[in-house]
Design an enzyme around this catalytic site. Structure first.
Site, PDB file in Angstrom:
ATOM      1  N   ASP A  32      -2.624  -1.738  -4.014  1.00  0.00           N
ATOM      2  CA  ASP A  32      -2.463  -2.532  -5.234  1.00  0.00           C
ATOM      3  C   ASP A  32      -3.573  -3.572  -5.340  1.00  0.00           C
ATOM      4  OD1 ASP A  32      -0.252  -1.067  -5.678  1.00  0.00           O
ATOM      5  OD2 ASP A  32       1.189  -2.704  -5.497  1.00  0.00           O
TER       6      ASP A  32
ATOM      7  N   ASP B 105      -6.644  -3.412  -4.255  1.00  0.00           N
ATOM      8  CA  ASP B 105      -7.892  -2.818  -4.733  1.00  0.00           C
ATOM      9  C   ASP B 105      -7.784  -2.424  -6.201  1.00  0.00           C
ATOM     10  OD1 ASP B 105      -9.161  -3.167  -2.340  1.00  0.00           O
ATOM     11  OD2 ASP B 105      -8.558  -1.226  -1.540  1.00  0.00           O
ATOM     12  N   TYR B 106      -6.601  -1.950  -6.570  1.00  0.00           N
ATOM     13  CA  TYR B 106      -6.385  -1.608  -7.980  1.00  0.00           C
ATOM     14  C   TYR B 106      -6.531  -2.854  -8.851  1.00  0.00           C
ATOM     15  CZ  TYR B 106      -3.880  -0.534 -12.278  1.00  0.00           C
ATOM     16  OH  TYR B 106      -3.533  -0.399 -13.601  1.00  0.00           O
ATOM     17  N   ASP B 107      -5.890  -3.940  -8.422  1.00  0.00           N
ATOM     18  CA  ASP B 107      -5.940  -5.171  -9.205  1.00  0.00           C
ATOM     19  C   ASP B 107      -7.376  -5.692  -9.317  1.00  0.00           C
ATOM     20  OD1 ASP B 107      -3.226  -5.110  -9.707  1.00  0.00           O
ATOM     21  OD2 ASP B 107      -2.704  -6.332  -7.969  1.00  0.00           O
TER      22      ASP B 107
ATOM     23  N   SER C  11       4.398  -5.827 -19.331  1.00  0.00           N
ATOM     24  CA  SER C  11       3.847  -5.992 -17.988  1.00  0.00           C
ATOM     25  C   SER C  11       3.672  -7.503 -17.767  1.00  0.00           C
ATOM     26  CB  SER C  11       2.525  -5.254 -17.919  1.00  0.00           C
ATOM     27  OG  SER C  11       1.931  -5.477 -16.679  1.00  0.00           O
TER      28      SER C  11
ATOM     29  N   GLU D  40      10.505 -16.865  -9.440  1.00  0.00           N
ATOM     30  CA  GLU D  40      11.379 -15.797  -8.937  1.00  0.00           C
ATOM     31  C   GLU D  40      10.583 -14.877  -8.015  1.00  0.00           C
ATOM     32  OE1 GLU D  40      12.402 -13.644 -12.445  1.00  0.00           O
ATOM     33  OE2 GLU D  40      13.519 -15.306 -13.322  1.00  0.00           O
TER      34      GLU D  40
ATOM     35  N   LYS E  48       8.946 -11.497  -7.022  1.00  0.00           N
ATOM     36  CA  LYS E  48       8.502 -10.321  -7.770  1.00  0.00           C
ATOM     37  C   LYS E  48       8.879  -9.109  -6.941  1.00  0.00           C
ATOM     38  CE  LYS E  48       4.536  -8.375 -10.174  1.00  0.00           C
ATOM     39  NZ  LYS E  48       4.669  -7.002  -9.669  1.00  0.00           N
TER      40      LYS E  48
ATOM     41  N   ASP F  23       9.154  -5.460  -5.700  1.00  0.00           N
ATOM     42  CA  ASP F  23       8.248  -4.326  -5.793  1.00  0.00           C
ATOM     43  C   ASP F  23       9.048  -3.037  -5.889  1.00  0.00           C
ATOM     44  OD1 ASP F  23       5.886  -3.049  -5.987  1.00  0.00           O
ATOM     45  OD2 ASP F  23       5.406  -3.106  -3.859  1.00  0.00           O
TER      46      ASP F  23
ATOM     47  N   ARG G 143      10.628   1.928 -17.849  1.00  0.00           N
ATOM     48  CA  ARG G 143       9.766   1.209 -18.766  1.00  0.00           C
ATOM     49  C   ARG G 143       8.968   2.154 -19.660  1.00  0.00           C
ATOM     50  NH1 ARG G 143       5.481  -2.870 -16.262  1.00  0.00           N
ATOM     51  NH2 ARG G 143       4.184  -1.007 -16.244  1.00  0.00           N
TER      52      ARG G 143
ATOM     53  N   TYR H 236      17.214  -9.349 -13.530  1.00  0.00           N
ATOM     54  CA  TYR H 236      16.705 -10.712 -13.693  1.00  0.00           C
ATOM     55  C   TYR H 236      16.249 -11.010 -15.112  1.00  0.00           C
ATOM     56  CZ  TYR H 236      12.644  -7.776 -13.125  1.00  0.00           C
ATOM     57  OH  TYR H 236      11.754  -6.758 -13.261  1.00  0.00           O
TER      58      TYR H 236
ATOM     59  N   LYS I 236       7.908 -18.244 -14.631  1.00  0.00           N
ATOM     60  CA  LYS I 236       8.288 -18.115 -16.045  1.00  0.00           C
ATOM     61  C   LYS I 236       8.635 -19.484 -16.617  1.00  0.00           C
ATOM     62  CE  LYS I 236      10.445 -13.625 -15.210  1.00  0.00           C
ATOM     63  NZ  LYS I 236      11.703 -12.893 -15.009  1.00  0.00           N
TER      64      LYS I 236
ATOM     65  N   LYS J 260       0.416 -12.931  -7.002  1.00  0.00           N
ATOM     66  CA  LYS J 260       0.624 -11.907  -5.986  1.00  0.00           C
ATOM     67  C   LYS J 260       0.112 -12.354  -4.628  1.00  0.00           C
ATOM     68  CE  LYS J 260       0.258  -7.660  -7.291  1.00  0.00           C
ATOM     69  NZ  LYS J 260       0.189  -6.362  -7.982  1.00  0.00           N
TER      70      LYS J 260
ATOM     71  N   CYS K 248      -6.209  24.578  14.256  1.00  0.00           N
ATOM     72  CA  CYS K 248      -5.007  23.817  14.586  1.00  0.00           C
ATOM     73  C   CYS K 248      -5.130  23.255  16.003  1.00  0.00           C
ATOM     74  CB  CYS K 248      -3.795  24.731  14.483  1.00  0.00           C
ATOM     75  SG  CYS K 248      -2.296  23.984  15.145  1.00  0.00           S
TER      76      CYS K 248
ATOM     77  N   CYS L  77      -2.414  25.341  18.294  1.00  0.00           N
ATOM     78  CA  CYS L  77      -2.476  26.776  18.587  1.00  0.00           C
ATOM     79  C   CYS L  77      -3.846  27.392  18.354  1.00  0.00           C
ATOM     80  CB  CYS L  77      -1.423  27.529  17.784  1.00  0.00           C
ATOM     81  SG  CYS L  77      -1.844  27.637  16.031  1.00  0.00           S
TER      82      CYS L  77
ATOM     83  N   CYS M 178      -1.781  24.491   9.254  1.00  0.00           N
ATOM     84  CA  CYS M 178      -1.902  25.580  10.211  1.00  0.00           C
ATOM     85  C   CYS M 178      -1.003  26.679   9.663  1.00  0.00           C
ATOM     86  CB  CYS M 178      -1.421  25.136  11.587  1.00  0.00           C
ATOM     87  SG  CYS M 178      -1.129  26.542  12.665  1.00  0.00           S
TER      88      CYS M 178
ATOM     89  N   CYS N 116       3.006  28.991  15.502  1.00  0.00           N
ATOM     90  CA  CYS N 116       2.420  27.812  16.139  1.00  0.00           C
ATOM     91  C   CYS N 116       3.528  27.042  16.854  1.00  0.00           C
ATOM     92  CB  CYS N 116       1.788  26.944  15.044  1.00  0.00           C
ATOM     93  SG  CYS N 116       1.122  25.402  15.643  1.00  0.00           S
TER      94      CYS N 116
END
Ligand SMILES: NC(=O)c1ccc[n+]([C@@H]2O[C@H](COP(=O)([O-])OP(=O)(O)OC[C@H]3O[C@@H](n4cnc5c(N)ncnc54)[C@H](O)[C@@H]3O)[C@@H](O)[C@H]2O)c1
Ligand SMILES: [Zn+2]
Length: 673
Positions: free
Chosen positions: A34, A36-38, A83, A114, A116, A118, A137, A229, A295, A319, A413, A416, A431, A436
């Site tokens: 998250d 890196d995404y953010d 969001s 509050e 958050k 996840d 959502r 909430y 909030k 965050k 593998c 085996c 494999c 195996c």
């Protein structure tokens, strides 16, 4: 940066973020953290602000990540689900406070802080106090109707409590989060690991994947929880709470699960203080939290502040950055699971992360290692947030020595030596050798386990011995074990050997569904195995099934068996060795018990409640009885199924509290054949 360069980076970022949105919201399988995404999201927002002329009406920065998936009816929210803007910086949280103070021209604003949670956002509609619908959502405007699945949540009351402290509005959408406790998350992952299936990286993904299963009975086997909430549409408007603090009180008075703790505070310093306190407390909460939500408390002020296309201006998520550490990658080992999946694991120089010592971390698969160019001997960054499984997120290139050579994923593998294969559409390497030893061991252990053939004396340790000796290579070898060989295992094993052989002999006449479950077909669990047994009535019939035995006109023919499962079953039996297993079992004398035709429901007790769409009560009763079932008037632990129609009443509720499976008319008709 020129305008052309900015445009190029914008295009890249928008495409990349859209891809991660799809992976995260729709498939519950994110590839990056998250954090890196953010960061990508932030870069996009900054670029868009610097280059306002470069369009972006369809930019992911303007929309809510979409979770709608095939197989669900969609439902329009009466009020949009939004969001939240988020930040990792205390400074920006202060700016949020100062901006509202300026815009609302008011000092001493009160805020609620509050946790958050996840999990997965959900909107519950209560009409006249009764729970009528649960919706995800989706894209914020409309979401997937997950009512049946949400009803498996035992802690979710079907009706709001009435009392003097909280008025029950005529209609209200109550917003919250569906989640899995840490304990349940670990239980499920342990089980998956035992079955050689990839584990979920965090409780959020697992909860999201679970709520989107098409079979409510499978959902019921994982213990989902819910916490509420927030507020959406509400009627009559006069019933609006004055503050968010008051609303929390109502949620509690209505008997709904609420957040474990929240703070009502005044001013920026107090907000930051509460956030800090939450940061310390959150480890003790039952759910994973990834931050705090701040909030504005007064509802009238919230309305004045308004919202953007995507998020309210009166709220902000702060965050917590995940814990990250740098350590040396000592080695990469590759594990083989029951279905042959090869999972690379990082063996690390132990390091303390989020309060625990981490010595191993998942590397997911070959592509991940290549994408991040992770090499043995590298210094790597390891990350762990809350309950998330530690993961290697990248290497520190500055500390790489020339001795570190690119990692070559084994082509054979490690157990085996068979050349590994990659199944189309999958990232995992497998494999393919069904003999195996690791796979054999795991498969035989599963076959003999309680959930399958339940063969006494054939526990995991015994299976290990039999496989090691080479006496068991396939499932059918269990039925060819020789007494004289078993007796060589030690002194005074005579009695236990005879008991074991008797238990094995008796298992030849076990119920069909146990064998189906025991084959270890990916995605097929006990509930599905029972459905398949009723439909196919024999192992050979199942093994030679065609696609249209499962799916016709994109609709599932057998209640509970969707497309994923159908594909898994067909792929499984397309492998000739898997078909041979069936032939060998039959040749070894396996003769499963199949409920006789016309008695498909023998021994089953049904309770009818509500109005069914096509059958009258008398019709339904007659048909159940003709198939050998019983119909009873009241629900108890012994009830096999409750058949619920429109306006189902207290019997449905009772079934849910007792954990009795609830089916609809269509599922009943499928059972009747
Ligand atoms: N790793 C990835 O590839 C990836 C991809 C997409 C999104 N994400 C993550 O998903 C999130 C973005 O999705 P988002 O739009 O849901 O934003 P969000 O999760 O940052 O914030 C909005 C959501 O927070 C939830 N929430 C939890 N507790 C709440 C509370 N007390 N009050 C109000 N809301 C609360 C609500 O469900 C709401 O929908 C980000 O955290 C992002 O890091 C990750
Ligand atoms: Zn192998």
């Amino acid at each position: 940066m020129t305008s052309a360069e900015a445009q190029q980076r914008l295009d890249e970022l928008r495409a990349e973020i859209a891809r991660h949105d799809e992976l995260y919201h729709r498939q519950a399988k994110p590839e990056i953290s998250d954090f890196d995404y953010d960061r990508l999201k932030r870069e996009l927002a900054d670029l868009e602000a610097a280059w306002p002329a470069l369009g972006g009406d369809n930019s992911p920065s303007r929309a809510v990540g979409d979770d709608r998936t095939a197989g669900f009816k969609t439902y329009r929210h009466r009020e949009r689900m939004m969001s939240l803007d988020n930040t990792y910086s205390a400074e920006e949280l202060r700016e949020f406070h100062d901006r509202l103070t300026r815009d609302l021209e008011r000092d001493g604003l009160e805020f609620v802080v509050e946790p958050k949670i996840d999990g997965l956002a959900v909107s519950l509609t209560f009409a006249k106090g009764k729970l009528v619908r649960a919706v995800t959502r989706g894209n914020g405007v409309e979401g997937d109707d997950i009512t049946a699945n949400a009803l498996t949540i035992r802690s979710l009351p079907r009706e709001l409590k009435r009392g003097p402290d909280a008025p029950v509005p005529d209609v209200i959408e109550i917003r919250g989060e569906i989640y899995l406790t840490t304990a349940e998350f670990q239980r499920i992952n342990r089980q998956r690991e035992e079955e050689g299936e990839p584990v979920y990286a965090n409780p959020r993904n697992l909860a999201a994947g679970t709520i989107k299963q098409l079979d409510a009975r499978e959902v019921g086997q994982r213990k989902l929880e819910i916490v509420l909430y927030g507020r959406g549409y509400l009627e009559p408007v006069a019933a609006l709470p004055e503050t968010q603090t008051q609303f929390h009180g109502w949620v509690k008075a209505w008997g709904l699960p609420t957040v474990e703790k929240f703070w009502t505070v005044q001013g920026a310093d107090a907000v930051l203080g509460a956030v800090q306190e939450l940061g310390k407390l959150r480890e003790s909460f039952a759910y994973a939290t990834d931050g705090a939500v701040v909030k504005l408390d007064a509802v009238a002020l919230q309305r004045r502040a308004g919202s953007t296309s995507k998020s309210p201006r009166w709220a902000m998520a702060y965050k917590f950055a995940p814990d990250r550490a740098e350590t040396k990658l000592l080695n990469i080992t590759v594990q083989v699971g029951r279905t042959g999946v090869l999972t690379p694991v990082a063996e690390l120089d132990p390091v303390v992360l989020a309060g625990t010592t981490v010595a191993r971390a998942t590397l997911h698969n070959r592509d991940e290692i290549a994408r991040k160019d992770i090499r043995v001997g590298d210094f790597v960054f390891v990350e762990k947030a809350g309950e998330v499984i530690p993961a290697v997120i990248g290497v520190n290139p500055a500390r790489r020595t020339p001795a570190c050579v690119p990692y070559v994923f084994p082509e054979r593998c490690p157990v085996c030596g068979t050349a590994v294969v990659q199944i189309e559409g999958e990232v995992a390497l497998r494999c393919p050798n069904l003999e195996c030893p690791v796979q054999v061991r795991r498969r035989v252990q599963h076959f003999a386990s309680k959930a399958c053939l339940d063969i006494e004396g054939l526990g995991e340790a015994m299976v290990d011995v039999l496989v090691e000796k080479g006496w068991v290579r396939t499932l059918s070898d269990i039925y060819r074990l020789r007494r004289d060989e078993l007796l060589t295992l030690g002194k005074s094993v005579e009695k236990s050997t005879d008991n074991l052989l008797a238990a094995i002999e008796a298992s030849k006449r076990a119920e069909l569904w146990r064998f189906i479950n025991g084959l270890g077909i990916p995605h097929v669990g006990a509930a599905a195995a029972k459905d398949l047994a009723r439909k196919f009535r024999g192992l050979e019939a199942l093994a030679t099934a065609q696609r249209d035995d499962f799916i016709q006109n994109k609709e599932s023919v057998i209640g509970g068996i969707g497309e994923t499962m159908a594909d898994a079953i067909l792929t499984f039996f397309a492998e000739s060795r898997n078909r041979n297993v069936i032939d060998e079992l039959v040749r070894a004398g396996v003769d499963p018990i199949v409920p006789a035709a016309g008695s498909a429901l023998a021994g089953k007790t049904f309770v009818l409640t509500g109005t069914l769409p096509t059958l009258t009560r008398d019709d339904a009763t007659a048909r159940i009885e003709a198939a050998g079932g019983k119909v009873s008037g009241s629900v108890s632990k012994k009830t096999s199924y409750v058949v619920a129609g429109e306006e189902a009443g207290s019997k449905l509720e009772k079934a849910q509290t007792l954990g009795v499976p609830v089916i609809n008319e269509a599922e009943l008709l499928t059972m009747l054949g």
